[in-house]
Design a protein around this motif. Structure first.
Motif, PDB file in Angstrom:
ATOM      1  N   LYS A 168       0.830  -1.221   0.000  1.00 52.59           N
ATOM      2  CA  LYS A 168       0.000   0.000   0.000  1.00 52.59           C
ATOM      3  C   LYS A 168       0.857   1.262   0.000  1.00 52.59           C
ATOM      4  CE  LYS A 168      -3.046  -3.222   1.173  1.00 52.59           C
ATOM      5  NZ  LYS A 168      -3.642  -4.057   0.139  1.00 52.59           N
ATOM      6  N   LEU A 169       1.983   1.232  -0.690  1.00 52.30           N
ATOM      7  CA  LEU A 169       2.876   2.379  -0.684  1.00 52.30           C
ATOM      8  C   LEU A 169       3.061   2.946  -2.086  1.00 52.30           C
ATOM      9  CD1 LEU A 169       5.733   1.215   1.724  1.00 52.30           C
ATOM     10  CD2 LEU A 169       3.681   2.545   2.262  1.00 52.30           C
ATOM     11  N   ILE A 170       3.050   4.269  -2.168  1.00 54.60           N
ATOM     12  CA  ILE A 170       3.532   4.991  -3.333  1.00 54.60           C
ATOM     13  C   ILE A 170       4.915   5.493  -2.929  1.00 54.60           C
ATOM     14  CG2 ILE A 170       3.183   7.003  -4.818  1.00 54.60           C
ATOM     15  CD1 ILE A 170       1.162   4.788  -5.318  1.00 54.60           C
ATOM     16  N   HIS A 171       5.945   4.821  -3.396  1.00 56.64           N
ATOM     17  CA  HIS A 171       7.279   5.129  -2.880  1.00 56.64           C
ATOM     18  C   HIS A 171       8.340   4.949  -3.949  1.00 56.64           C
ATOM     19  CE1 HIS A 171       8.632   0.787  -1.735  1.00 56.64           C
ATOM     20  NE2 HIS A 171       7.652   0.719  -2.596  1.00 56.64           N
ATOM     21  N   ASP A 229       7.313   9.369   2.124  1.00 62.76           N
ATOM     22  CA  ASP A 229       6.799   8.580   1.014  1.00 62.76           C
ATOM     23  C   ASP A 229       5.280   8.701   1.050  1.00 62.76           C
ATOM     24  OD1 ASP A 229       8.507   7.440  -0.928  1.00 62.76           O
ATOM     25  OD2 ASP A 229       9.332   6.041   0.527  1.00 62.76           O
ATOM     26  N   GLY A 230       4.581   7.846   0.324  1.00 60.75           N
ATOM     27  CA  GLY A 230       3.127   7.956   0.282  1.00 60.75           C
ATOM     28  C   GLY A 230       2.440   6.639   0.507  1.00 60.75           C
ATOM     29  N   TRP A 231       1.191   6.714   0.981  1.00 61.59           N
ATOM     30  CA  TRP A 231       0.333   5.543   1.199  1.00 61.59           C
ATOM     31  C   TRP A 231      -0.769   5.559   0.157  1.00 61.59           C
ATOM     32  CZ3 TRP A 231      -4.791   4.535   1.974  1.00 61.59           C
ATOM     33  CH2 TRP A 231      -5.124   3.260   2.483  1.00 61.59           C
ATOM     34  N   VAL A 232      -1.220   4.379  -0.273  1.00 64.43           N
ATOM     35  CA  VAL A 232      -2.297   4.290  -1.255  1.00 64.43           C
ATOM     36  C   VAL A 232      -3.231   3.138  -0.913  1.00 64.43           C
ATOM     37  CG1 VAL A 232      -0.977   2.763  -2.801  1.00 64.43           C
ATOM     38  CG2 VAL A 232      -2.837   4.166  -3.730  1.00 64.43           C
ATOM     39  N   ASP A 233      -4.511   3.337  -1.155  1.00 66.24           N
ATOM     40  CA  ASP A 233      -5.474   2.239  -1.138  1.00 66.24           C
ATOM     41  C   ASP A 233      -5.353   1.572  -2.505  1.00 66.24           C
ATOM     42  OD1 ASP A 233      -7.742   0.594  -1.337  1.00 66.24           O
ATOM     43  OD2 ASP A 233      -8.872   1.861   0.033  1.00 66.24           O
ATOM     44  N   ASP A 234      -4.561   0.516  -2.577  1.00 64.96           N
ATOM     45  CA  ASP A 234      -4.176  -0.048  -3.874  1.00 64.96           C
ATOM     46  C   ASP A 234      -5.353  -0.582  -4.682  1.00 64.96           C
ATOM     47  OD1 ASP A 234      -4.561  -2.190  -2.135  1.00 64.96           O
ATOM     48  OD2 ASP A 234      -2.568  -3.060  -2.421  1.00 64.96           O
ATOM     49  N   ALA A 235      -6.252  -1.326  -4.057  1.00 66.40           N
ATOM     50  CA  ALA A 235      -7.385  -1.883  -4.796  1.00 66.40           C
ATOM     51  C   ALA A 235      -8.291  -0.774  -5.321  1.00 66.40           C
ATOM     52  CB  ALA A 235      -8.171  -2.848  -3.917  1.00 66.40           C
TER      53      ALA A 235
END
Length: 484
Positions: free
Chosen positions: A48-51, A147-153
């Protein structure tokens, strides 16, 4: 529904959905085919990371890190509801990577990717920093970086939603059965019917080589399938920072605040063998628990684990000895013009680079498809629900709370982060039945009508993460409501 398209994309993961969105935004008639549910494979099983991938610097993958770092802020701008900044704390540990090496790596991390909005790295004293409190005694200096977090789904679903909003066709639970070139077109056979397309994109992730076989192509790119597993445990800390931890075997793992009441820990890197279940093994769970217990004052055991998930990363086989050293880069292969209707195959990739990969893929197809009307566009147009400023989430939550005073703060936070401005599309209706955990009938109906949800698993584990909160009886009631 027409059976004729400019581009047919096989694979409803992040790369396939991203390519379909980019092409639809350039005026192409697009078909997106997914064998299961959107993001039902690797793309819902990330960390769940945008990094940028700090550890990739050790493998000299400077171009990949630069590309990823550039994408961090671009993605944040177009999806400020499902992507947000996260500060990571990397403790220095004597005997592992030296302090100067960590600081040098983070200096590069701060400067090679065009960082503009995210704060820079700083050195911190863990005795005075909130992130030091949950750790065992003995950790003193750490580095705090962005860095960044993302709700991947949801990232995948929103890309697919944008495809449909732009006139494309999205078919889930529609596996490819066969495809062949005929009369300058691809003839694509599925259980839902036969379709024709001027170009075919194979973005099937771990199944990319299987799809190559179905279309009669012989790939020259070797793939390495690597399983990454994660565990979720009750919250280990009550501050907003995440952790980047080193282990004596040279590997790293993350501990990340997750869904308000939990901590996400991962990941592993294990070669996935054919026929082996895609699930966290007892050894992987024990490895992550032991790693967390090395750092946290409170021991983490397998009995604490409330949920695990695993995904298979389709990596380009670059001959690396250890799975964690295999490249996270990607390769795009476009068939020669003399071979007839174009076939573009996607190998490798990571969630952070999906948008740039998609743009590059459509750029490659563009000379072969006159239907593409414009050039790159996807860095400026928000994903559905993301039409607000990068710093506007709190204002959106305040507005939704004022409009819906019956909802508690946790539900407002969840729906704002999931749907952004589109939350009003179902919040403003009669919300109907309460399934528990803040999930109402209007939301479920919206997910079915607008986001291709069909089963309780689709709703609880991909469109939302409310599977962590609903009990067995509530989950059964939702499944009954959905007819499954």
């Amino acid at each position: 529904m027409t059976d004729s398209f400019d581009i047919a994309v096989i694979g409803g993961g992040v790369n396939g959905a991203g390519i379909a969105r980019d092409a639809a935004g350039r005026g192409a008639r697009v078909l997106l085919l997914e064998a299961g549910d959107l993001a039902s494979g690797t793309s819902s099983a990330s960390t769940k990371l945008i990094h940028g991938g700090l550890r990739y610097l050790e493998h000299y993958e400077f171009a990949l890190v630069r590309e990823s770092l550039t994408e961090r802020e671009a993605l944040w701008r177009i999806a400020p509801h499902i992507i947000h900044p996260l500060r990571f704390v990397l403790p220095h540990v004597k005997g592992l990577r030296p302090r100067w090496l960590l600081r040098l790596g983070l200096f590069l991390y701060d400067h090679i990717g065009g960082r503009k909005l995210l704060p820079a790295t700083r050195t911190v004293d863990l005795a005075a920093h909130p992130a030091g409190r949950p750790l065992k005694p003995g950790f003193h200096t750490a580095f705090e970086y962005s860095d960044g977090w993302v709700d991947d789904a949801r990232l995948v679903v929103l890309n697919a939603r944008d495809v449909a909003d732009r006139g494309g066709t999205v078919l889930t639970r529609t596996p490819l059965q066969a495809a062949r070139r005929e009369g300058g077109l691809w003839v694509i056979e599925t259980p839902a019917g036969t379709f024709r397309a001027r170009a075919l994109v194979n973005a099937a992730g771990p199944a990319v080589l299987k799809v190559e076989g179905l279309v009669g192509d012989t790939p020259d790119t070797g793939m390495r399938l690597v399983r990454g597993s994660h565990i979720v445990v009750p919250r280990l800390f009550d501050h907003p920072f995440a952790y980047f931890f080193q282990l004596p075997d040279g590997r790293i793992f993350f501990a990340i605040p997750y869904e308000r009441e939990f901590t996400l820990i991962g990941t592993t890197d294990v070669d996935q063998r054919e026929g082996e279940p895609i699930a966290a093994s007892a050894e992987e769970i024990a490895y992550l628990c032991e790693g967390a217990s090395t750092y946290f004052d409170r021991a983490v055991t397998p009995a604490d684990v409330v949920w695990t998930y695993s995904g298979v990363r389709p990596l380009i086989d670059d001959g690396s000895g250890r799975p964690e050293a295999a490249t996270r880069g990607y390769r795009l292969d476009l068939s020669e013009a003399g071979e007839g209707a174009p076939l573009l195959s996607v190998y490798g990739g990571k969630i952070t680079t999906y948008r740039h990969l998609a743009e590059e893929a459509v750029d490659l197809l563009s000379p072969r498809l006159a239907a593409l009307e414009s050039g790159p566009w996807s860095t400026t147009q928000p994903l559905p629900g993301g039409d607000f400023a990068v710093d506007g989430l709190e204002a959106l939550k305040a507005a939704l709370a004022a409009e819906h005073t019956d909802l508690d703060a946790a539900t407002i936070d969840r729906v704002a982060r999931a749907y952004g401005t589109r939350a009003r599309r179902w919040l403003d209706q009669d919300r109907g039945r309460d399934f528990g955990g803040g999930l109402c009938q209007a939301e479920v109906d919206y997910l079915v009508a607008e986001e291709w949800a069909r089963t309780a698993e689709d709703v609880l584990w991909r469109r939302t993460k409310l599977g962590l909160r609903l009990d067995a009886q509530q989950r059964a009631a939702l499944a009954e409501y959905l007819g499954n």
